[in-house]
Design a protein around this motif. Structure first.
Motif, PDB file in Angstrom:
ATOM      1  N   PHE A  95      49.145  30.564  43.314  1.00  0.00           N
ATOM      2  CA  PHE A  95      47.710  30.865  43.305  1.00  0.00           C
ATOM      3  C   PHE A  95      46.975  30.004  44.332  1.00  0.00           C
ATOM      4  O   PHE A  95      46.147  30.474  45.096  1.00  0.00           O
ATOM      5  CB  PHE A  95      47.155  30.637  41.888  1.00  0.00           C
ATOM      6  N   CYS A 118      38.794  33.934  44.258  1.00  0.00           N
ATOM      7  CA  CYS A 118      39.886  33.087  43.735  1.00  0.00           C
ATOM      8  C   CYS A 118      39.408  31.632  43.604  1.00  0.00           C
ATOM      9  O   CYS A 118      39.739  30.915  42.644  1.00  0.00           O
ATOM     10  CB  CYS A 118      41.106  33.173  44.641  1.00  0.00           C
ATOM     11  N   THR A 176      40.401  36.856  36.357  1.00  0.00           N
ATOM     12  CA  THR A 176      41.493  36.406  37.233  1.00  0.00           C
ATOM     13  C   THR A 176      42.233  37.619  37.807  1.00  0.00           C
ATOM     14  O   THR A 176      42.618  37.626  38.979  1.00  0.00           O
ATOM     15  CB  THR A 176      42.457  35.502  36.436  1.00  0.00           C
ATOM     16  N   ALA A 226      40.272  39.020  40.602  1.00  0.00           N
ATOM     17  CA  ALA A 226      40.395  38.133  41.774  1.00  0.00           C
ATOM     18  C   ALA A 226      41.749  38.351  42.453  1.00  0.00           C
ATOM     19  O   ALA A 226      41.840  38.475  43.673  1.00  0.00           O
ATOM     20  CB  ALA A 226      40.228  36.678  41.341  1.00  0.00           C
ATOM     21  N   ALA A 227      42.821  38.434  41.628  1.00  0.00           N
ATOM     22  CA  ALA A 227      44.172  38.599  42.183  1.00  0.00           C
ATOM     23  C   ALA A 227      44.301  39.947  42.894  1.00  0.00           C
ATOM     24  O   ALA A 227      45.013  40.070  43.886  1.00  0.00           O
ATOM     25  CB  ALA A 227      45.209  38.498  41.062  1.00  0.00           C
ATOM     26  N   ILE A 261      44.957  31.075  47.851  1.00  0.00           N
ATOM     27  CA  ILE A 261      43.570  30.700  48.172  1.00  0.00           C
ATOM     28  C   ILE A 261      43.522  30.082  49.569  1.00  0.00           C
ATOM     29  O   ILE A 261      42.641  30.382  50.374  1.00  0.00           O
ATOM     30  CB  ILE A 261      43.021  29.705  47.128  1.00  0.00           C
TER      31      ILE A 261
END
Length: 1749
Positions: A1715, A1727, A1543, A1546-1547, A1719
């Motif tokens: 979040f 994500c 995560t 991805a962030a 996306i």
């Protein structure tokens, strides 16, 4: 230093009669000895006894023998001797300068106890020790003595240092005390220095240490502060006794200690800084040495003994003869005695600093000494014995010396001229000059003494070819510089140093007056010029004229006479001065006017009467007139007024003559009336002051005598009314008013209106004064007066009148002031501008016309520029905003900083043309960095490079050049410059340049060319280490060719070519050196070989002596024999080792045999007592006759051997009959038998055996059979034939044996036939047991020749199924083997299959093996490393097999460090919950979290793969028996960590999720028991720092630094956990095995943390939330309640919780929405993948608002 016995000065007596003391005089001319009978004997320096005198007791009543003399010393002037006596007294005897002078007691010093020792170190100062322990001082000038210091212990010894400025006393309790009269800047301590173990009777103070010894038989050397440097222990030497006395050499480099029968010598080694013991001087029957005295020049040492003998020794390191004229005696490393062999005079050359004198040269017509030490230069004049030692850094012997001047030595070295005055230890001066010709340098050192001048030392030299500098050498300052327009080719100062003559290339002669700084050209076409010695008269030649200046003060007055040749010189002597002129072949003398020369001398001597008398004899000519002038000036200065009057009369100065005449009359009258010098009378002094125009002084003299009238008369006579009135006013004279009126009237009469106006003004009449000023044309004075008087300003007409006059007179400023005062600003401003009074104009404009200020400022600036006041103009231009003018002014005024400041404010185009000008200035000041910056600003980088190049700053130039020039241009530039440097001899600088442009080979070539081999080698070693050895070898050969053998040796040895070194020394006849090198470098036998060659070159007895000395005699004899030098070997053995002779005869015989000289060899063998060797020699050469002859004559035992040898020869010739006969003669039938056997003649062999040795017959027959077998084909045919015969005879067993014996490697078919026949016969005719044996024997032999089918058939005939199968298997006939097994014995089917599999495995035929045995095939793939095929094959098998091999492959990959591929395997094939796989999963996880480069968006897919594999594993664990086990929980934690990492990656790919990435890095800290702690804290710190959470960043990075230190130390014990109390970040974490963060990043963190901690703006505390707990902690410390972690950030969820279907899975609503929003806005696929995973993991998403498309 060595001691060599010279002579016995005083013969010893039979009993004890000790020499109590001895002393050498300071001038080396006298030597005194005091004997036990208290008589002082005096010797000259050659050891001849010249005088003696008796000492006397303190009191005669106690008798003449009531005392002993304990100390004796010469005074520094060598005319007195001090005698210290035990009857408490010291006498000083005056012995005079000559032998036989009367001996008189001139001082006596009575003491309170016995004097034990005595020294006389300095003028008037005697130092002595007493029995009561005091050390006292006796002053021969005051005749008083005083205590220096006192101790409680008897003074046993006393010595001084080399300079005599310090003393050292030894006491009975072992104490050694030091005292300085002057420590000469050494800073050494005084007082008690050492406690020696015994009384230091032998005490010496050398240059570098103190040496003490005594009855303990140990010599100890102490350092300057008393620490022990060295100890020489002789206490175990039975030959040694106590040390009684010691003496240090005058140079302090050697110490001699006396004991019984022996003098021990210690020499100081400056290189090693230790004392080295020389060979002791041992003299039998010398007995105890009681006194030592060293001659002051260090050349002699005298030793006095217990028996009254005095022995003299020569002290010398080495001696040499210089040019057959001088003897150089090195008495110490730092002291040399130079003796003139013709005159016998001696000079002691000594380094005062103790440096080792390296080489002494005698130069300058063999008058001047030059010697070098490591740090100083020694110079001396042998004629005057004046010596100098000056600091001098060696320059490789490149100095040039000039000895033209008797007082001073000129040394040229590297463009520098150094002057050293003989007798002075400081350089007189040093200047830079390139001109080494003595005609271009003039030095005058006190050559003519002048009144009132103590020291006069001047130097004139050329700075460059057109510039002369004159230097005062005493003050060291420049007193004159002459810049001339053409080249100077000769110069010389006069003897007093006040005038300088120089001539230029155009032959013009110039005179320069140094005091007046004036230059005069006095002659053209000057071909010769010279000062007359002892005067200031000058002689020069101009073509055919001889020019003489008798008075150089008047250079225009020259006496000229015609000559017909060339002047060649001047000669002065015998009261006349002559100029020598060559006229053709003759030399003619022209005599100068000695009287005129004499005048100059008289003047210089101050004898003015003599000068006057001389001048009166001369006619008045221009020269004479100049002399009268000079004399008048000097006579006045000296107050010789009559002479001055005569001079002025002669010159026709009537007024002065009359004035002086009257003055003389006054002086004479006073002298008559009052006596004394009349010149001191006040009227005379006042008149002289008036003559010098010093009227104030005259007034003062008059007023001192209250002669006011006379003072006033003087002023009136001179019309100096102001001074007259001032005197009258000061003294209140009644005629004051009358004087004033008279003065005004006189002024008006003489039309002096200005003075009259001033007079009226002073009397207060303003209008009258103004009227007079205007009349006198002085409107400015009128204006000044009007401005000060308001009432006058009101008179408009008057003011107009004045202003008009001012303007007419162009006095605009005054007019402006006046206009301003009457409030007319316009006119005032105009006037100010016209008068350039800009300050007033600007001030006025600011008040009245502000608009005009800028224009005025610019005009002001322009005016100042015209006035050359550029610096003042700058600010005005700035005020007027005229930047360009301001810059120009700043540059013109050299206000560089101000110019830069202004330029920096301008645009680039404007500034760029000015920057280089400023840069040039800074370059000239050598402020190169500023200059470079300015050049670059001005876009003139090339100029900056040139600047650095000219300054020799090649590194900076190179750096800059590389930026803006092509590399090849840079190289060319540098190489050219380097070649220039090389021409100038600046090799180091040239080297730096070559190396800078990577051309070291050019530098190497340069050093080679100039023979600077050390530098060359250094560079080769640095840049071409592979060529170093060859270079050394090459240099060695060159140096050898030049005869520089020592240096050649060094290079040969460096090249490891010791043989070349040895050959070099051999070829030069230096055998000792060759031997030394061979011994040191040539292995065990090389030196023996060299010794042998050396001995061979000597020959005879010399060779034997040498070899005995070296212990190599026997080895040399062997070596000679080995090298066939038999004559030398015989010679050596004959002379020294007779027992070796037979051995040499033997070796000689062997040599002759090898040479084919058999008859001579025979004789030598017999001489060596080895006749058998001779026999064998002849046998070897098949000379049977000779062999038999020698054997029969000298060795009967050998006869048989000769016959046998002869028989062998016959056999070789196939003459068996003869051979047999010979052998039987030699009684050797066995040999005959063997010969026949060897020849294959078995019938003959059997015959001989039967006849002579019947016992061996049977064995022979058996051997014959064996031999047939061995013989191969021919033998085999015989066996086969025999077997057939047995077969036909029915002897089947024997036939079988025979067939089985057939072994023919050449024919396998024959062997097969024979063996098959044997088997056939065995099966048919022999019993079963025997047939089985035969078949079992034949089968393996058939398989051995690859006849597998035949062997198998044979086995099957006897039902040997397994053997048949084995035969087929061995022949790889698998089908036949399987068929036999299947048909005859099915039990063997598996056996065949097993072997088949093994065969396939061994052959690597895996594909075939798959069909037979999959697992075996897979194992084989693993063995061969064919993992892809293995996995591919396993995939086709069941799940269990697949995962077995997946696990094996994964393990292999992990070992190889490729965890990524291992992870990919499990991504592809799933992760089963096999406990045996758990370690693999953990290892993949550990490797992944520890690997670098995973903290980035790009690492997402790696983290997603890890997360997915762990998720798959956890899902499988739930279904397995391991559910809810500790392993299951651990993998669930790992899954959570992997999810956080994925995560986070991805962030990191979405800007708006930056804080989420930071929160995840922080959340991961609670799992540091599974992660590398240092990496986790580093990533958390960097992430929080990036989002601005500096408090957290500071704490995390601080923790990171602590962890890195802990990793370095290998323990976490030192960690401080206070920052993490009440958080869920664990304290107990595993210590990482290595650093996970590179050094550079660690340093960055260190710097940041240090900066922040210094700043103290951050609070070192973690942020807290509403629970009062750390915001990222799941557990609240106060309540212990545990919150759920957010799936998106890992932070605790306190409110706004979104719950998922799967229990324990939740998210913070804000973070979740953030979040989702990210996306939607970014459409980030990674994500989306995170969301997809959460959906799988948590049983779906909380709402259906998001799809994965």
């Amino acid at each position: 230093m060595q001691l060599k016995h010279l002579r016995t000065l005083l013969s010893p007596q039979d009993g004890a009669a000790k020499v109590t003391c001895m002393a050498w005089s300071q001038n080396n001319a006298k030597f005194a000895v005091c004997t036990v009978d208290r008589v002082v004997l005096l010797y000259d320096e050659h050891g001849e006894r010249r005088d003696k005198f008796s000492t006397k007791p303190a009191d005669m009543k106690y008798g003449r023998k009531s005392y002993m003399v304990k100390g004796m010393a010469f005074s520094p002037d060598s005319t007195k001797i001090a005698i210290g006596q035990t009857d408490n007294i010291i006498y000083v005897y005056k012995i005079g300068e000559d032998w036989g002078d009367k001996k008189v007691i001139c001082n006596k010093f009575i003491q309170t106890s016995a004097v034990t020792c005595l020294q006389w170190p300095a003028e008037h100062i005697i130092v002595f020790g007493l029995a009561e322990g005091k050390v006292r001082l006796a002053n021969t000038k005051t005749n008083k003595s005083s205590t220096i210091y006192g101790t409680d212990s008897y003074v046993v010894s006393l010595t001084t240092n080399c300079s005599g400025k310090g003393i050292l006393s030894g006491h009975a309790d072992g104490t050694i005390v030091r005292y300085f009269f002057d420590d000469e800047g050494s800073g050494e301590s005084q007082g008690k220095l050492v406690n020696h173990p015994c009384p230091p009777y032998a005490l010496a103070w050398a240059t570098n240490s103190i040496v003490a010894a005594g009855c303990d038989r140990r010599i100890v050397a102490y350092g300057k502060e008393g620490h022990v440097l060295q100890t020489f222990d002789y206490s175990r030497d039975p030959q040694e006794r106590e040390f009684t006395t010691a003496a240090a050499s005058p140079g302090g480099q050697s110490v001699v200690l006396g004991s019984y029968d022996r003098l021990r010598v210690l020499n100081w080694s400056p290189r090693r800084s230790i004392w080295e013991e020389a060979k002791p001087k041992e003299i039998a029957n010398l007995y105890t040495v009681t006194a030592l005295a060293w001659k002051r020049d260090g050349s002699r040492l005298c030793a006095g003994t217990l028996c009254g003998g005095v022995e003299q020794f020569d002290c010398c390191l080495r001696r040499s003869i210089y040019k057959n004229k001088f003897e150089l005696t090195y008495v110490g490393p730092s002291q040399v005695i130079v003796k003139n062999l013709s005159s016998g005079t001696r000079v002691v050359l000594k380094s005062h600093y103790g440096y080792e004198v390296e080489e002494v040269k005698i130069l300058g017509k063999e008058r001047y000494l030059v010697a070098h030490t490591s740090d100083t230069l020694l110079l001396g004049d042998l004629n005057t014995n004046r010596l100098s030692e000056v600091a001098w850094q060696g320059s490789g012997g490149n100095e040039k010396y000039f000895f033209e001047n008797e007082n001073v030595c000129m040394i040229f070295n590297a463009g520098e001229l150094t002057l050293v005055e003989y007798g002075s230890n400081d350089t007189l001066g040093s200047v830079r000059t390139e001109f080494m010709n003595p005609h271009l340098i003039s030095v005058r050192i006190n050559e003519r003494r002048q009144r009132g001048i103590e020291d006069n030392k001047k130097l004139a030299y050329l700075i460059d070819i057109k510039t002369i500098a004159i230097v005062d050498l005493i003050g060291g300052y420049n007193i004159g510089t002459i810049s001339h327009e053409s080249r100077v080719d000769w110069l010389e100062l006069n003897e007093t140093g006040h005038k300088l003559l120089f001539r230029d290339r155009k032959l013009r002669l110039h005179l320069y007056d140094i005091e007046g700084c004036s230059k005069t050209m006095i002659l053209n076409f000057c071909s010769y010029v010279q000062w007359v010695p002892g005067s200031d008269v000058l002689v020069a030649q101009n073509r055919n004229s001889l020019c003489v200046w008798y008075n150089i003060e008047a250079p225009e007055r020259v006496t000229m006479s015609s000559i017909r040749g060339e002047v060649i010189g001047l000669e002065r002597g015998g009261g006349k001065t002559e100029v020598m002129v060559t006229e053709g072949v003759t030399t003619v003398a022209y005599t100068l006017d000695e009287g005129l020369i004499e005048f100059g001398t008289a003047i210089d001597d101050g004898n003015y009467t003599r000068a006057t008398a001389f001048l009166e004899t001369l006619e008045m000519t221009p020269e004479t007139e100049a002399m009268w002038k000079t004399l008048s000036k000097l006579a006045l200065e000296a107050r010789q007024l009559h002479i001055a009057e005569r001079c002025f009369s002669a010159l026709g100065h009537v007024a002065k003559a009359r004035f002086l005449h009257k003055t003389n009359e006054i002086a004479d009258q006073v002298s008559r009336e009052y006596g004394g010098e009349g010149t001191d009378f006040y009227q005379v002094r006042a008149r002289l002051a008036m003559l010098e125009k010093n009227y104030k002084l005259a007034e003062m003299i008059f007023l001192e005598q209250n002669a006011v009238e006379e003072a006033m008369d003087m002023y009136q006579e001179l019309h100096r009314w102001d001074e007259c009135i001032a005197v009258a006013q000061a003294k209140g004279h009644p005629a004051l008013e009358k004087l004033r009126r008279g003065y005004y009237q006189w002024l008006m009469d003489t039309q002096q209106e200005e003075r009259a106006g001033e007079l009226q003004e002073s009397q207060g009449d303003g209008l009258a004064a103004i009227s007079l000023y205007l009349k006198a044309g002085l409107p400015a004075k009128a204006a000044r007066l009007v401005l000060t008087r308001e009432e006058l300003l009101a008179n408009t007409e008057l003011v107009e009148h004045i202003t008009a006059a001012l303007i007419k007179g162009e006095l605009y400023e005054r007019a402006g002031d006046l206009f301003e005062k009457i409030r007319n600003p316009q006119r005032a401003l105009e006037c100010y501008c016209k008068g350039n009074a800009f300050m007033k104009a600007v001030e006025l404009a600011r008040l009245a016309f502000p608009v005009e200020v800028v224009r005025l400022e610019e005009a002001w600036g322009d005016h100042l520029v015209q006035q050359k006041q550029l610096d003042a103009a700058i600010n005005h231009y700035i005020e007027a905003r005229c930047s360009i003018k301001a810059i120009e002014a700043a540059l013109g005024a050299r206000q560089w900083k101000k110019a830069i400041y202004i330029l920096d404010l301008q645009d680039q185009n404007t500034a760029s043309k000015y920057y280089p000008r400023v840069a040039q200035h800074y370059a000239s000041l050598q402020e190169y960095e500023i200059a470079e910056e300015l050049y670059i600003k001005g876009d003139r980088t090339k100029d900056a490079i040139d600047m650095y190049t000219q300054a020799g700053r090649w590194e900076q130039a190179h750096k800059l050049a590389m930026k803006c020039m092509r590399p090849e241009d840079v190289s060319v530039l540098y190489i050219t410059q380097a070649q220039e440097m090389e021409k100038q001899g600046k090799y180091r600088e040239a080297e730096r340049l070559y190396v800078t442009v990577e051309e070291p080979d050019l530098a190497i070539t340069m050093f080679k060319k100039h023979k600077l081999y050390d530098d060359m080698i250094r560079l080769v070693g640095k840049h071409h280490p592979d060529l170093l050895s060859d270079t050394h070898l090459h240099l060695g050969k060159e140096l050898e060719a030049e005869g520089r053998l020592q240096e050649a040796e060094y290079h040969y040895l460096e090249a490891q070519e010791w043989k070349a070194t040895v050959n070099m020394y051999r070829s030069n006849g230096l055998w000792e050196e060759a031997y030394r090198v061979a011994k040191a470098h040539g292995g065990t036998n090389a030196h023996k070989h060299v010794a042998y060659l050396w001995a061979k070159s000597l020959g005879g007895e010399s060779a034997v002596r040498l070899l005995n000395k070296l212990g190599l005699l026997e080895a040399a004899i062997d070596h000679a024999a080995d090298n066939c030098s038999f004559e030398f070997a015989f010679e050596l053995s004959r002379l020294a080792l007779k027992h070796k002779t037979p051995e040499i005869h033997l070796r000689y015989a062997m040599y002759l045999e090898d040479e084919g000289k058999f008859e001579e060899a025979e004789a030598e063998f017999i001489r060596a007592g080895k006749p058998k060797e001779a026999v064998l020699m002849f046998v070897h050469n098949q000379d049977w006759e000779a062999a038999q002859r020698v054997a029969e004559a000298h060795d009967p035992d050998s006869v048989a051997e000769v016959l046998v040898g002869q028989a062998r020869g016959a056999l070789e010739e196939k003459d068996f009959q003869k051979a047999e006969g010979l052998l039987l003669r030699a009684q050797r039938p066995g040999l005959a038998l063997n010969f026949y056997k060897e020849a294959g003649l078995w019938s003959d062999a059997l015959r001989i055996c039967k006849d002579y040795v019947p016992g061996q017959l049977e064995a022979l027959q058996e051997e014959y059979e064996r031999e047939a077998t061995k013989k191969g084909a021919r033998g085999m045919e015989g066996l086969v034939e025999q077997a057939r015969q047995w077969e036909q005879a029915g002897e089947y067993s024997r036939a079988v044996d025979c067939y089985l014996k057939v072994r023919d490697s050449g024919s396998s078919s024959l062997m097969e036939k024979c063996w098959m026949k044997a088997a056939e016969l065995a099966i048919k005719f022999l019993p079963p047991q025997r047939s089985l044996e035969v078949v079992r024997a034949v089968g393996p032999q058939l398989t051995g020749i690859r006849k597998y089918s035949a062997a198998a058939e044979l086995y099957l005939n006897l039902d040997l199924v397994k053997e048949a199968i084995d035969a087929f298997i061995e022949g790889e006939e698998w089908n036949k083997a399987k068929r036999v097994a299947k048909e005859l014995d099915p039990r063997y089917e598996d056996y065949v299959d097993e072997h088949y599999k093994e065969f396939l495995k061994n052959q690597g035929k895996v594909d075939s093996l798959v069909g037979v045995d999959v697992v075996a095939a897979l194992d084989l793939y693993v063995e061969q490393g064919q993992w892809d095929k293995c996995i591919e094959t396993a995939t086709k098998q069941n799940y269990k097999i697949l995962h077995k091999y997946v696990a094996l492959y994964a393990t292999h990959l992990i070992r190889e460090g490729d965890y990524g591929q291992a992870l990919a395997l499990y991504v592809q094939h799933g992760a089963p919950a096999n406990p045996q796989n758990f370690n693999i999963y953990k290892r993949i996880f550990t490797d992944m979290v520890s690997s670098p480069g995973t903290n980035s968006a790009e690492a997402y897919h790696n983290w997603a793969d890890l997360r997915d594999v762990l998720f798959n594993l956890c899902e499988n664990l739930v279904k397995s028996s391991e559910a809810n086990s500790p392993a299951h929980e651990e993998f669930e934690t790992m899954l959570l960590i992997a999810h956080y990492y994925a995560t986070r990656s991805a962030a990191q790919s979405v800007k708006q999720l930056e804080t989420v990435a930071a929160q995840l890095s922080v959340s991961l800290l609670r799992h540091t028991q599974l992660l590398p702690a240092d990496k986790a804290f580093y990533e958390a710190g960097i992430a929080t720092k990036a989002v601005g959470w500096e408090n957290m960043a500071f704490i995390f990075l601080n923790r990171f630094l602590d962890l890195t230190d802990a990793i370095e130390e290998g323990t976490l014990d030192a960690l401080d956990h206070c920052d993490f109390q009440d958080t869920d970040i664990p304290f107990e974490v595993p210590l990482p095995a290595k650093q996970h963060v590179p050094e550079a990043q660690r340093e960055e963190v260190r710097d940041w943390v240090l900066t922040v901690s210094m700043d103290q703006r951050l609070e070192q505390v973690l942020p807290r939330d509403e629970r009062g707990a750390y915001e990222a902690s799941l557990v609240a410390a106060s309540t212990g309640v545990r919150a759920l972690p957010c799936l998106i950030t890992g932070y605790p969820i306190l409110r706004n919780k979104i719950e998922f279907k799967r229990p324990g899975k939740a998210a913070n609503k804000d973070n979740w929405n953030k979040f989702l929003m990210a996306i939607k806005t970014s459409h980030s696929p990674v994500c989306q993948d995170v969301l997809k995973f959460i959906s799988q993991w948590c049983g779906g998403l909380p709402s259906t608002s998001f799809s994965f498309q």
